[in-house]
Design an enzyme around this catalytic site. Structure first.
Site, PDB file in Angstrom:
ATOM      1  N   ASP A   1      23.688   7.009  13.308  1.00  0.00           N
ATOM      2  CA  ASP A   1      24.831   7.566  12.588  1.00  0.00           C
ATOM      3  C   ASP A   1      25.914   7.891  13.616  1.00  0.00           C
ATOM      4  O   ASP A   1      25.605   8.179  14.781  1.00  0.00           O
ATOM      5  CB  ASP A   1      24.389   8.828  11.848  1.00  0.00           C
TER       6      ASP A   1
ATOM      7  N   CYS B   1     -14.373  18.229  19.751  1.00  0.00           N
ATOM      8  CA  CYS B   1     -13.984  16.823  19.791  1.00  0.00           C
ATOM      9  C   CYS B   1     -14.154  16.212  18.404  1.00  0.00           C
ATOM     10  O   CYS B   1     -14.734  16.836  17.509  1.00  0.00           O
ATOM     11  CB  CYS B   1     -14.785  16.057  20.840  1.00  0.00           C
TER      12      CYS B   1
END
Length: 828
Positions: free
Chosen positions: A526, A124
């Site tokens: 695009d 962790c």
């Protein structure tokens, strides 16, 4: 500006063109004709004061004026800048950096090593932070990269520093072992086995310690025996038995906690192990032995449960690798077929796949036909028809027919392997909220220590309270103040969100983009290859000059054939279909945003749009009228001409993807405004825009125009840009989130995009936004749960209504709650 870089390889730039204004253009100094071979050098710098995207943007802007720089790579964690260039001397780079107060420290790559360590005890961010504290200040260490999923760490360092690095890691007692160096592939590291026997034994001893303590308080057993007067050998056993059992339980179950806590304190870092060590020791000192033992047992049990739950999130990505089979059937030199380990199969090998089999490697079909389930790669629910010439990917499933394919990528370089690697790397790109929590926890833990100390000493000294109750209250504060649930709440949710996106065919390159997705206000798209299929067809041919039809088509197609642009390909393909003979072309050149040129029979010819016509020669009114007539029908017009007259007009038309209109509608429902960007003429752009329903469009754009549009939109909120990942590089780089149409995992899209859509389906973007919103909602819930539960128990503790074991159960409960809630993101 985001931490990413876009580059155009020399092999790609030479044959590209801008034969019409609908091209995917890039700035001229990046995208122009290149020589066959380019000698490129690399410079690497450590920049101590480059710590966030603000400095990165400043450096990019300053260095963008040096046209010989071909690529810049930033690593903010290591404060490292890597520059590929074509300069003979890097003085100008260093002077430019000095001018903006970014003092560069050159790093000799030949003198830099990369060592990979397996760290069994690193599960962790708490352990990650401890390692950073230990290693980063060391001489010779230039950077660290962590992979919590694999429990591995890369250390960049000078060769002489390796022994000291190994020694420092050994002192942290996390089971760190050197796997290899020089970036060789590493195997996944299994987490250390859980010692359930010790935990169970410690738990039983703690329970009996509590039982004997209660019996001592009652003064008799349930059968009426006066236990307090039972003193064999002249010793009152019941007085010491709870203490003895508790101490054994603490040693048995808490030795590793004490060891980790001491290491953390010794390295000037307070973490959960230090908190628990102090709390348990304090409880024992004031005589609360059974409670101290129970706290230690519960804490160790919670650590194990948390580790198992986090492994579930990690394995959601890691299990993807298991989708590819271990062996495949390969054609041998003698003509026979044999089962071969996929790691031993060479590129170019011929492989046979039977119905129902999983495909082991990436390749191109050479013979046969089948339907392939590509869900593991693209998230598509419907199998895709495949035949000769089509690409197949490792991990996908051959549904029906059999076929053969030629291997195009090794086991470690397949599409699915690159996806897994990209997601693993994405964990290092922390979301803003995750970085905030990490910083918060860094100061929060010492603050809890200080608060507990003040609670222990101020009431007795200033208010005359008794010492033992005050110390006990302070110890409860230490236990409930554990930041574990708070720290765990973010990574488990982010990893789960990344896993969910990957399963849906959306490759997200970092937690920062997963979080920003919910904030998108504008999405620029695009046109060619994004909204449309990108495979236009030639629909009209208008002869306007003195050349005969066959010769004009031959010459125009010869120039068009040198380009890979879709419009050029349409002209070249049409000529091929009509068996037109091509001719030689010399000095082929791209004219960004306008067209291309080349020399045929010692005369210069052009193939380009109306803007190029006007630049080279006067466009007669009657010709312009013909162009406008075709453009009003939504077609793209390309002219073939020399310095004297226009010979031919070609009309090319692209088709809209079946999913584009639905995707735009979904984006509108999500509250995102859409804008189509294209270099095409206004009439053609308007026809496509009306067909798919975008909010607005901009036509006739050059590369710098697209970039300026993104800058303009960025002033009013977060903006995303969708393109092909390379040719729309400037606009993609400037956008807050760059989406690449990844064409089922192409190298460039995966490497350069913030988010890659693995099957080029725009409907994935609304799904990404939905996932972003859901993940952020879960993050907010987790943080609220973690802090809310602590606030409640802080209040109960100050009121004298909470005990240490209750505090541990509350902390364990909070951790389990945020982990379980975070894992929900995998099912969004």
């Amino acid at each position: 500006m985001n931490n990413r870089n876009f580059a155009v390889a020399p092999s790609e730039t030479k044959e590209q063109c801008s034969c019409c204004s609908s091209c995917h253009e890039v700035p001229e100094h990046i995208y122009q004709e290149q020589p066959e071979e380019i000698s490129s050098s690399r410079a690497v710098y450590i920049i101590a004061n480059m710590c966030c995207p603000v400095e990165e943007a400043l450096i990019r802007k300053k260095l963008s004026g040096i046209t010989e720089i071909t690529e810049m790579k930033f690593n903010l964690m290591k404060r490292m800048l890597t520059i590929d260039h074509e300069l003979t001397d890097t003085t100008c780079i260093e002077e430019a950096l000095h001018s903006i107060n970014m003092a560069p420290q050159p790093v000799s790559q030949s003198n830099e090593s990369v060592s990979v360590f397996s760290v069994a005890g690193m599960c962790c961010p708490a352990e990650e932070g401890l390692i950073k504290t230990k290693l980063l200040p060391m001489t010779g260490v230039t950077g660290l990269e962590f992979n919590l999923m694999k429990r591995t760490m890369k250390v960049r360092h000078s060769p002489a520093a390796l022994p000291e690095i190994s020694k420092a890691l050994h002192s942290l007692n996390m089971g760190a072992e050197l796997i290899n160096d020089n970036n060789e592939e590493t195997n996944d590291l299994k987490a250390p086995e859980t010692q359930w026997g010790k935990i169970a034994a410690a738990g039983i001893l703690a329970v009996f310690s509590e039982i004997f303590e209660l019996m001592h308080d009652w003064g008799s057993t349930p059968l009426g025996f006066d236990i307090n007067n039972w003193s064999p050998w002249g010793v009152n056993v019941i007085s010491y038995l709870p203490m003895i059992l508790a101490v054994i339980a603490i040693i048995l179950g808490g030795f590793s906690t004490y060891k980790k806590g001491w290491i953390a304190v010794k390295n000037m870092r307070l973490n959960i192990n230090a908190l628990m060590s102090v709390a348990v020791t304090g409880a024992a000192i004031i005589g609360q032995y059974p409670e101290a033992a129970m706290v230690m047992v519960l804490f160790n049990l919670s650590e194990v449960i948390e580790a198992k739950a986090l492994d579930r999130a990690r394995n959601a990505i890691k299990n993807l690798m298991a989708l590819a089979p271990e062996t495949i059937t390969v054609l041998q030199e003698d003509g026979t077929w044999a089962e071969v380990d996929i790691r031993e199969v060479a590129i170019g090998a011929n492989v046979r796949v039977k119905p129902g089999e999983r495909i082991g490697l990436d390749g191109v079909i050479t013979d046969g036909h089948s339907a392939v389930n590509q869900a593991p790669i693209t998230g598509e629910s419907i199998p895709v028809e495949k035949s000769a010439g089509d690409t197949v990917f490792a991990g996908t499933i051959n549904e029906s027919g059999s076929f053969r394919f030629q291997v195009t990528a090794g086991a470690t370089d397949s599409a699915i392997a690159r996806i897994i690697h990209a997601v693993e790397e994405a964990q290092g790109s922390r979301a803003p909220i995750q970085r905030f929590i990490d910083i918060f926890a860094k100061y929060y833990t010492p603050a809890v220590f200080i608060a507990a100390f003040l609670i222990a000493v101020i009431p007795p000294i200033l208010m005359g309270h008794e010492w033992i109750p005050s110390i006990y209250t302070a110890l409860v504060i230490l236990v409930i103040g554990c930041p574990c649930a708070l720290v765990i709440s973010t990574p488990v949710t982010i990893v789960s969100g990344l896993a969910a996106a990957t399963k849906a065919g959306i490759l997200i390159k970092g937690g920062i983009f997963l979080e920003q997705g919910r904030k998108l206000e504008w999405l620029a798209l695009d046109k060619t290859g994004t909204i449309t299929n990108g495979k236009p067809k030639q629909t009209d041919f208008v002869l306007t000059g003195s050349l005969d039809r066959t010769k004009a088509v031959s010459m125009a197609a010869s120039i068009a054939g040198r380009s890979d642009h879709p419009v050029s390909r349409a002209i070249a393909d049409n000529a091929k279909e009509n068996n037109i003979t091509l001719t030689d072309v010399r000095d082929f050149k791209a004219i960004p945003g306008r067209g291309v040129s080349g020399i045929i029979n010692e005369q210069k010819w052009y193939l380009g749009n109306k803007n190029l016509i006007k630049e080279i020669l006067k466009c007669p009114p009657e010709l312009e009228e013909k162009i406008i007539t075709l453009e009003k029908r939504g077609k793209t017009i390309v002219a073939f001409f020399n310095n004297a007259e226009v010979q031919v007009l070609f009309a090319v038309e692209d088709t809209v993807k079946n999913t584009s209109a639905q995707a735009i509608s979904m984006l509108k429902k999500a509250g995102v405004k859409t804008l189509m960007l294209t270099g095409d003429n206004e009439h053609a752009a308007k026809a496509i825009a009306e067909q798919v329903g975008v909010d607005s469009f901009r036509s006739g754009l050059l590369p710098e125009d697209k970039l300026n549009v993104i800058k303009e939109l960025g002033k009013s909120g977060k903006v995303g840009m969708v393109g092909d990942g390379i040719n729309d590089a400037p606009a993609l780089a400037k956008a807050d989130i760059g989406f690449a149409m990844a064409a089922a995992g192409t190298d460039t899209a995966i490497e350069t995009a913030d988010v890659a859509l693995m099957d080029d389906d725009l409907r994935k973007i609304p799904h990404f936004i939905k996932l972003s919103k859901a993940s952020f909602g879960i993050l907010v819930q987790n943080i609220t749960f973690a802090l809310g539960i602590k606030a409640v128990f802080f209040t109960l503790t100050l009121m004298g209504a909470a005990t240490m074991w209750m505090a541990v159960l509350a902390d364990v409960g909070a951790s389990m709650l945020v982990i379980a809630n975070g894992l929900r993101a995998m099912h969004k």
